[in-house]
Structures are given as C-alpha cells and as structure tokens.
Design an enzyme around this catalytic site. Structure first.
Site: not given
Length: 239
Positions: A94, A185-187
């Site tokens: 993504y 969320w990414d972390t």
C-alpha cells in the site's frame, strides 16, 4: 478469475483530486513490475467528494481496479485491514494516494518481498533518503520515531512512511493482534512484526510532503499516548 501476484492498495478518504493522477500512474507502474498479474484496490471509506463514484466508474471499465467502499469512516487501520484481507495477491502493498513517495521505488518494495522478506518499508529518515517537507513536520517525525525506537525497541528508523509491502499470509496471521484502527496502525504492525521475528527490510526513498499536511499539538499528544499504550500491551498485558 484473473491470476494475481501483487495487490496494491490505495487508502482513500475524500481524495478525488489525488485519485485522478494516482490510478493511472499506479496501473502504469504495476504493469511494468508485476507481469504475473496484479490488482489495484482502492480502500475508500466515508468519502463525500465523489471519490467513490470516480473509482466505481474506473472499475467498470478496467477489471484490474477494485473498489472497497464503506459508508462510514473506518480510519486508516480498519480500511487497510479490510482491503488486505480481501486482496488476492500473495504480495500486498500500500502507498499514500498523493504519491508522496516516488513510484519508481515500487519495484524495489515488491522485489524485497519476492526475495524473502516478510515486510518491506520505505524510509524518509535514512541518510540516503531524499525528502522535501516543512521543518515542523521534520522535527515531529524524527522525535516520534526516536520515541518508538527507544520505548518500543524498534530497530527501524521510519515507522509511518505510507509505502509498505507484505507477504500476505504472514501479515494476516499477525493482524488479529493489532489494535490500532487509524494512523498508528503502521507503527504497531512494524513493532509487532519485529517482536515476532519477521524479516523486515527498510530502504531509503525519495519523498515529498503533500499539500495540506500540518502537525497540531493534539497530534503530538496522541502520538505519545499511542506509543505508551502499545508498550503497556506488549510488556504488562503481554498481548
């Protein structure tokens, strides 16, 4: 059903102007790097600016484009979870719809997973990275990532760059433990992946700040709170 090796996901919320450039640029890039077949998933949630209708029209004329629409605002994390679960490729990636990260890096991102990494992520904070952004956001980003490294024990330098790829089966096995439903969320994914022994490749990218991005005092407080909540879950609740 078409063969799909790579599923690319664009998280979208009221991004009609960016979509007009992002979809054709994505298709052009994916055609070159995924001859085994690909799909472009637009994870759109709660938009009111015509983004849904634009993607639906594109989907009707190009079967490689798939719209994942939600009437309510899901948030970045929940929208990604939904899209990644419904993706058909063995490799899922993504990137931000404003194409802040140079799309020339997409081949390197996908190839890292092909070569055996579980996760690959672009980094704006490695010495070789070339970035253009305001001083305020630069300071906030470096401070945030230093806290993640110090408090959560990550070995990575940039956790929030919206340019990531995964082995889909490995990602799906970890998703049930991820609690963040929006920007963190990414972390959380990267921190949990490292603690689970996943192989992660971080590489420098060319990146340019999009329009209208600012850092507010509220954002700084939320960043610190999210880091501390994850530390608590990992070390006290053991979850």
């Amino acid at each position: 059903m078409r063969e799909v090796e790579v599923s690319a996901v664009l998280p979208v919320y009221n991004d009609l102007a960016a979509l007009r450039a992002a979809i054709p640029r994505s298709l052009e890039t994916l055609e070159a790097i995924a001859p085994g077949g690909f799909e472009l998933i637009v994870a759109e949630d709660g938009s009111t600016d015509g983004s849904m209708e634009f993607v639906r029209d594109y989907e009707a004329k190009d079967p490689r484009v798939r719209l994942f629409h939600a009437d309510e605002r899901l948030g970045r994390g929940r929208a990604l979870n939904r899209a990644l679960a419904g993706a058909r490729g063995s490799i899922v990636c993504y990137y931000d719809v404003d194409l802040a990260t140079d799309m020339e890096h997409l081949a390197e991102l996908v190839d890292a997973v092909r070569e055996g990494y579980d996760i690959a992520t672009g980094s704006r904070l490695l010495p070789e990275s070339k970035i253009v952004r305001s001083g305020g956001r630069e300071i906030a980003s470096r401070g945030y990532n230093m806290l993640v490294r110090t408090i959560l024990g990550s070995s990575l330098y940039d956790h929030q760059c919206g340019f990531k790829a995964f082995r889909r089966d490995r990602l799906l096995s970890m998703i049930p433990s991820v609690t963040a439903d929006h920007w963190f969320w990414d972390t959380e994914v990267l921190v949990r992946a490292q603690k689970s022994g996943y192989r992660v490749r971080e590489f420098p990218v060319r990146w340019q700040q999009g329009e209208g991005t600012t850092v507010r005092r509220k954002d700084v407080v939320e960043m610190g709170s999210a880091i501390l909540r994850l530390w608590w879950r990992l070390h006290v609740e053991k979850g």
